[in-house]
Scaffold this active site. Structure first.
Site, mmCIF file in Angstrom:
data_model
loop_
_atom_site.group_PDB
_atom_site.id
_atom_site.type_symbol
_atom_site.label_atom_id
_atom_site.label_comp_id
_atom_site.label_asym_id
_atom_site.label_seq_id
_atom_site.Cartn_x
_atom_site.Cartn_y
_atom_site.Cartn_z
ATOM 1 N N TYR A 144 0.789 -1.226 0.000
ATOM 2 C CA TYR A 144 0.000 0.000 0.000
ATOM 3 C C TYR A 144 0.828 1.287 0.000
ATOM 4 C CZ TYR A 144 -4.076 -2.909 1.175
ATOM 5 O OH TYR A 144 -5.092 -3.848 1.156
ATOM 6 N N ASN B 141 -7.386 4.099 -3.894
ATOM 7 C CA ASN B 141 -8.017 3.057 -3.083
ATOM 8 C C ASN B 141 -9.194 3.641 -2.307
ATOM 9 O OD1 ASN B 141 -8.010 0.348 -1.651
ATOM 10 N ND2 ASN B 141 -7.744 1.724 0.109
ATOM 11 N N GLU B 142 -10.392 3.129 -2.567
ATOM 12 C CA GLU B 142 -11.603 3.475 -1.822
ATOM 13 C C GLU B 142 -11.816 4.984 -1.684
ATOM 14 O OE1 GLU B 142 -12.044 1.424 1.884
ATOM 15 O OE2 GLU B 142 -12.086 -0.557 0.942
ATOM 16 N N ASP C 285 -16.553 -2.034 -1.351
ATOM 17 C CA ASP C 285 -17.751 -2.816 -1.678
ATOM 18 C C ASP C 285 -18.974 -2.147 -1.041
ATOM 19 O OD1 ASP C 285 -19.565 -4.678 -2.460
ATOM 20 O OD2 ASP C 285 -18.666 -6.366 -1.421
ATOM 21 N N GLU D 51 -9.002 -6.863 -1.787
ATOM 22 C CA GLU D 51 -8.987 -7.274 -0.377
ATOM 23 C C GLU D 51 -10.166 -8.220 -0.176
ATOM 24 O OE1 GLU D 51 -9.409 -3.894 2.190
ATOM 25 O OE2 GLU D 51 -7.597 -2.879 1.462
ATOM 26 N N TYR E 30 -6.745 -10.081 2.988
ATOM 27 C CA TYR E 30 -6.320 -9.031 3.902
ATOM 28 C C TYR E 30 -6.140 -9.658 5.287
ATOM 29 C CZ TYR E 30 -6.142 -4.340 5.920
ATOM 30 O OH TYR E 30 -5.731 -3.191 6.555
#
Length: 476
Positions: free
Chosen positions: A89, A161-162, A204, A267, A298
């Site tokens: 990451y 990411n997200e 998600d 993940e 994860y």
């Protein structure tokens, strides 16, 4: 004598190259493919960020891929687990990652690298993305590309990411993420010797998930801003009572069956039931989910969020958790020959043109006007950043575990050593059981050795090399 010397040199070169490379991976329709064998590549992976965000300390010259001993210790355990890919990451583009990248490469393990970091100026500000999209930010993420582009086991880069994780962030961020993808892809095109895929890792959040995927993959006037792949952080399968339907995997399969790009779990591994049993592994790699290209569990190290497969002790030793054992059993049960030997699916769906009609929720942004390249950034993209640190593979000489590792029962695992894979192979599960049986003595001493698995195959290959080498030296 001269001829014999040349033969010896050639032989050493052959064995060195065989032991230290994997094939780069590219994209074909819905699939990742091995660029040499042309076979489908399925991600069997684990997210890797030892120390969590605290493991990234730029001011101290530290990130997850800077400590050779740590990487060797963990690569051994990930290799035994059966992993072929890790996701990392937070990395600093100015640090030397040669040893760690080479260790994972020699182990047959690919890396997916996030280009962003957790500190100010290292990522897009989801509250006000326009304030963080500037020359300094792009210089940073282009530096990550420069640092990792020469490693053949660099599989891909995550541009973000997200970033979109609720209604408000879904309204203002999508076009900036596409702008970052565009800039990364064009930078790679202009400054790298090979294509390296760039994509997005999504939360998600079902109310915006389908719209996120549609927005990221759609075709926007050939401006290179679309995702090359789509990662999903999915934790919907929880515990041994979950099923394909109760976890909503059937919904995901239906959603992504017409994807124009590869989709995988960036993940997964819900921890509501502990220890985790990872029953979803069998489903993820089954013929029910051929539109999903595998996933990353994860995570490797135990952090505050309690998702770890292994505990990293204060003295640098490692204690495996039952989660590690359970995941290893699930990976060992996979039909790896079928997974790794499969041809690409042949599914080459055409990405739809970007249009407001693609968005169905009424929540997600319908603005497909991608921001222009930031001021002073066009030259960076065309000609490259100044004075980048360019990584390169180095020889991996040390293969024995530098620290003790204890199984889930507390018994020390014996004979731990990195297997240098031949034939440019990616790592696969080897049906070995890592955690020894028995009871901890309380001193770290082992009463039962773990299985050596396929390590003997590598040893025999080097024994042959030694025999031939001895013969040649005798001739000399």
């Amino acid at each position: 004598m001269r001829s014999a010397f040349h033969s010896l040199t050639a032989l050493v070169a052959i064995f060195t190259s065989v032991a230290h490379a994997v094939h780069p991976v590219s994209i074909q329709g819905q699939d990742f493919i091995d660029t040499v064998t042309k076979k489908r590549f399925q991600i069997v992976g684990v997210d890797y960020q030892p120390g969590g965000q605290g493991g990234y300390v730029p001011q101290s010259g530290k990130d997850p891929l800077t400590d050779k001993e740590v990487c060797l210790r963990d690569a051994i355990m990930l290799q035994r687990l059966g992993v072929n890919t890790i996701r990392v990451y937070n990395v600093d583009p100015t640090f030397d990652h040669n040893d760690c990248a080479s260790i994972f490469n020699a182990a047959g393990i690919y890396m997916i690298i996030d280009v962003n970091g957790p500190f100010s100026g290292e990522s897009i500000n989801r509250a006000e993305p326009w304030t963080s999209y500037h020359e300094g930010y792009l210089t940073r993420i282009f530096g990550v590309v420069e640092n990792f582009k020469a490693y053949p086991n660099t599989l891909a880069f995550f541009a973000a990411n997200e970033v979109m994780n609720d209604q408000s962030t879904a309204k203002i961020n999508p076009q900036y993420i596409r702008a970052v993808q565009r800039d990364l892809k064009n930078y790679i095109k202009n400054n790298c010797d090979r294509t390296i895929p760039v994509g997005y890792s999504a939360a998600d959040v079902r109310e915006i998930l389908e719209d996120t995927w549609a927005y990221m993959q759609c075709d926007h006037s050939d401006d290179q801003s679309s995702s090359d792949f789509f990662g999903l952080n999915s934790y919907s399968w929880c515990g041994g009572d979950a099923t394909f339907e109760s976890a909503g995997y059937n919904t995901l399969v239906d959603m992504f069956k017409d994807s124009a790009i590869p989709v995988f779990f960036s993940e997964y591994g819900c921890n509501e039931v502990k220890p985790r049993v990872f029953d979803e592994v069998a489903a993820l790699y089954s013929d029910k989910m051929t539109s999903i290209s595998g996933g990353l569990v994860y995570e490797y190290s135990q952090e505050d969020s309690d998702y770890g497969l292994a505990i990293i002790n204060e003295n640098g030793t490692v204690t495996l958790r039952t989660d590690y054992d359970n995941l290893q059993k699930q990976f060992n049960a996979l039909d790896i020959a079928a997974i790794t030997g499969a041809n690409p699916s042949g599914t080459s769906n055409k990405a739809p043109a970007c249009d407001a009609d693609l968005i169905t929720s009424g929540i997600f942004d319908t603005n497909f006007t991608i921001p222009a390249v930031c001021p002073n950034c066009a030259d960076l993209i065309k000609n490259g950043i100044d004075n980048p640190r360019n990584g390169k593979l180095v020889t991996v000489n040390d293969t024995k575990a530098p620290k003790a590792v204890y199984g889930s029962s507390g018994v020390e695992v014996q004979g731990l050593e990195l297997r240098l894979l031949s034939n440019d192979a990616a790592n696969t599960p080897t049906n070995e059981t890592t955690s020894p049986t028995g009871t901890s003595t309380g001193t770290g001493a082992s009463t039962t050795e773990s299985k050596k698995g396929a390590a003997s195959k590598t040893t025999s290959g080097y024994a042959l090399f030694a025999a031939v080498l001895f013969t040649l030296l005798t001739v000399l």
